[in-house]
Design a protein around this motif. Structure first.
Motif, mmCIF file in Angstrom:
data_model
loop_
_atom_site.group_PDB
_atom_site.id
_atom_site.type_symbol
_atom_site.label_atom_id
_atom_site.label_comp_id
_atom_site.label_asym_id
_atom_site.label_seq_id
_atom_site.Cartn_x
_atom_site.Cartn_y
_atom_site.Cartn_z
ATOM 1 N N ARG A 100 6.011 -1.223 8.195
ATOM 2 C CA ARG A 100 4.647 -1.294 8.510
ATOM 3 C C ARG A 100 4.250 -0.003 8.953
ATOM 4 O O ARG A 100 5.001 0.880 9.737
ATOM 5 N N GLY B 16 7.570 -3.856 1.767
ATOM 6 C CA GLY B 16 7.837 -5.080 2.456
ATOM 7 C C GLY B 16 8.693 -5.031 3.733
ATOM 8 O O GLY B 16 8.833 -5.745 4.770
ATOM 9 N N SER C 182 2.852 -6.257 16.415
ATOM 10 C CA SER C 182 2.186 -7.577 16.027
ATOM 11 C C SER C 182 0.721 -7.046 15.550
ATOM 12 O O SER C 182 0.408 -7.692 14.529
ATOM 13 N N PHE D 73 9.921 -8.957 0.392
ATOM 14 C CA PHE D 73 8.969 -9.608 1.026
ATOM 15 C C PHE D 73 9.576 -10.751 1.959
ATOM 16 O O PHE D 73 8.954 -11.815 2.029
ATOM 17 N N LYS E 204 2.658 -9.165 -3.279
ATOM 18 C CA LYS E 204 3.774 -10.230 -3.878
ATOM 19 C C LYS E 204 3.492 -10.356 -5.521
ATOM 20 O O LYS E 204 4.358 -10.759 -5.859
ATOM 21 N N ASN F 232 -0.229 -8.335 6.501
ATOM 22 C CA ASN F 232 -0.190 -9.865 6.219
ATOM 23 C C ASN F 232 -1.557 -10.104 5.265
ATOM 24 O O ASN F 232 -1.586 -10.917 4.426
ATOM 25 N N GLN F 233 -2.626 -9.192 5.588
ATOM 26 C CA GLN F 233 -3.890 -9.245 4.714
ATOM 27 C C GLN F 233 -3.413 -8.661 2.928
ATOM 28 O O GLN F 233 -4.050 -9.290 2.361
ATOM 29 N N TRP F 234 -2.800 -7.644 2.912
ATOM 30 C CA TRP F 234 -2.122 -7.380 1.496
ATOM 31 C C TRP F 234 -1.028 -8.167 1.201
ATOM 32 O O TRP F 234 -0.816 -7.971 -0.064
ATOM 33 N N LYS F 235 -0.218 -8.556 1.902
ATOM 34 C CA LYS F 235 1.146 -9.370 1.569
ATOM 35 C C LYS F 235 1.034 -9.980 0.355
ATOM 36 O O LYS F 235 1.753 -9.960 -0.682
ATOM 37 N N ASP G 232 1.605 -6.054 11.810
ATOM 38 C CA ASP G 232 2.041 -7.196 10.900
ATOM 39 C C ASP G 232 0.527 -7.820 10.488
ATOM 40 O O ASP G 232 0.496 -8.323 9.274
ATOM 41 N N THR G 233 -0.188 -7.843 11.596
ATOM 42 C CA THR G 233 -1.630 -8.671 10.983
ATOM 43 C C THR G 233 -2.495 -7.882 9.971
ATOM 44 O O THR G 233 -2.876 -8.402 9.166
#
Length: 546
Positions: free
Chosen positions: A162, A159, A17, A44, A31, A24-27, A20-21
């Motif tokens: 982690r 993607g 978790s 992704f 993309k 997700n800032q870079w996702k 993932d946090t």
């Protein structure tokens, strides 16, 4: 699943978790890089989102994609070329000279390591690594043991994983998602599968998709005297995604994770910069420029028209569109379209050049074509000294996070497979050092040659004005520093002891020659006296007057 397994999965989920946090800032940025540069790389989605992915529906101009291809091929040829040596094994013997036995061992071990690397899939994994580094600035992979090829590389698409740093700023935590089928999970883990998966398998739903998660983490609590797989230094665990069911727990004896970053920053698991990130704005602009050029060209060759009788005067301001009016003069263009395509082309060329510059295309084309052009590392350094200086920190990061761990892992598994030569006694328990001799590594060193040459050249100029200036130059040290920078073949320079012996022999020979030269006048004088005495004696015998 027992209480210990539940506790393990709970800890893994909590860590995932947090990972993932951060990801997700870079996702969204990742993309966007995939969309405008290489739509076929990066995943992704997970499970049901797979059908929503699109490939090659945005790119009109492929400059960024081709520049990335040149970049990854250039790094491959310049750092870890499969066709020529890129590292050399050296021993640190506290300054002592290596014996012939040590040199022979190092040469044999090095040759066998090259053979293992060529037979495995590692070079393919490295090419994928350089591509992802150029695009996302971050790449992750795993090197594991293999029965036939000794080692096997696993390249992970962006993607699907982690990562998180541990000690020494190296990545020590990796969670990766593996999409497979019910049959695939059952074949690999058998009765360890969850009850739900077993029921699906027994019901014949072998091809139903499912996801498992592979986690590699340092094992903090372990018995160092135990060699059990679930007690090794790094834990390797699998669990079923969604069902949170632990499938297996084993481990690795060392950190098998390779996770280089283009630019490392304290506290950041992912690179904060990459060539792709630098060129992203230009790549987006380039697509818009091409659309504008296409519309302008279409309007020039197929302009919108007006004319004819109708009650509906609808404007059709598109190429080939007809706007119906009460005008009785027939069809004619609504306006004259004469776009300055040449200016637009120049703007596009400038944008393309900035993209190529971001990916070091000119440098890497020179490096990748070096075999055909017979170009030397010195010539690369002279032509692209500025770019090589920019790449310096990047190459150091690759050494720390990619090359050194790869060589250590390969060496470790070769030792386990007993395919390394028996080491001489003098190097047992001694550290093994690695020297990089690739084209880019040598070019980086060659940048340091210029100060040496300038210093010696300036001293030679002053020598003409003030004799004795060159006495300030330590020629032996200058030569060895020069050789360290340009990287000549091993053994081309004699050791300092050998140089000393050679000079002593030369000095003795010079002294002997000087002694012979000094004795020659005395010998000639003695010869003249002898001849004079002989003539005098002959005169007396013949009765010549005194």
């Amino acid at each position: 699943m027992n209480d210990r397994s539940r506790q393990i999965v709970k800890q893994l989920l909590a860590r995932r978790s947090r990972m993932d946090t951060e990801f997700n800032q870079w996702k969204p940025h990742f993309k966007e890089l995939r969309t405008f540069m290489q739509p076929s790389r990066g995943r992704f989605y997970l499970g049901q989102d797979k059908g929503n992915s699109t490939v090659n529906k945005t790119l009109i101009d492929s400059t960024a994609r081709m520049a990335l291809r040149t970049f990854s091929s250039g790094l491959m040829a310049g750092i870890t070329s499969p066709s020529r040596p890129w590292f050399r094994i050296k021993m640190d013997l506290n300054g002592d000279q290596e014996s012939e036995a040590v040199k022979e061992w190092a040469h044999t071990a090095q040759s066998r390591m090259y053979e293992v690397l060529r037979q495995s899939n590692v070079y393919g994994m490295l090419h994928h690594c350089y591509n992802q580094l150029g695009l996302y600035g971050t790449w992750a992979g795993i090197v594991t043991n293999h029965f036939d090829d000794v080692i096997m590389g696993h390249a992970l698409p962006m993607g699907t994983y982690r990562i998180s740093e541990g000690r020494d700023e190296r990545v020590e935590y990796l969670h990766r998602d593996i999409e497979t089928t019910v049959a695939g999970v059952y074949r690999q883990f058998g009765e360890a599968a969850s009850p739900e998966l077993k029921r699906a398998y027994n019901a014949g739903r072998h091809h139903d998709e499912c996801t498992i998660v592979h986690c590699i983490e340092p094992r903090r609590e372990r018995n160092p005297n135990s060699s059990a797989s679930n007690n090794m230094a790094f834990a390797s665990m699998y669990y079923e995604y969604g069902k949170n069911h632990l499938l297996s727990e084993s481990g690795f004896e060392m950190n098998n994770i390779l996770a280089p970053r283009w630019v490392r920053e304290q506290g950041e698991a992912y690179s904060v910069e990459s060539p792709g990130m630098i060129a992203l704005g230009d790549s987006i602009q380039l697509q818009s420029q091409h659309r504008d050029k296409a519309i302008a060209t279409q309007k020039m060759y197929d302009p919108p028209l007006q004319g004819g009788l109708s009650a509906a005067n609808t404007l059709r301001n598109v190429p080939g569109g007809v706007t119906v009016t009460n005008d009785q003069n027939g069809l004619r263009p609504i306006y004259d379209v004469q776009p300055n395509i040449e200016h637009l082309r120049l703007d596009i060329q400038e944008t393309q050049e900035r993209i190529r510059e971001a990916f070091f295309v000119d440098l890497f084309l020179m490096t990748s074509l070096s075999d055909r052009r017979q170009i030397t590392a010195r010539e690369i350094a002279e032509r692209h000294e500025e770019k090589l200086l920019i790449l310096g920190p990047v190459l150091e990061a690759l050494d720390h996070d990619l090359l050194q761990p790869l060589i250590e892992i390969t060496f470790h598994y070769m030792q386990k497979a007993r395919i390394l030569p028996e080491p001489p006694e003098e190097i047992i328990d001694q550290p093994v050092n690695v020297e990089y001799i690739s084209a880019l590594a040598q070019a980086q060193k060659a940048v340091g040659v210029a100060p040496i040459e300038r210093t010696i050249g300036f001293a030679a100029t002053l020598e003409q004005m003030k004799p004795g200036t060159m006495d300030n130059i330590d020629a032996d040290q200058a030569l060895r520093d020069f050789a360290d920078f340009v990287g000549p073949p091993p053994g081309i320079l004699n050791s300092q002891d050998e140089v000393k012996k050679t000079r002593e022999v030369r000095a003795e020979a010079q002294q002997a020659a000087q002694a012979v030269e000094a004795a020659q006048p005395l010998a000639q004088t003695a010869k003249l006296i002898s001849e004079a005495n002989q003539r005098g004696a002959e005169g007396i015998q013949q009765g010549s007057p005194l």
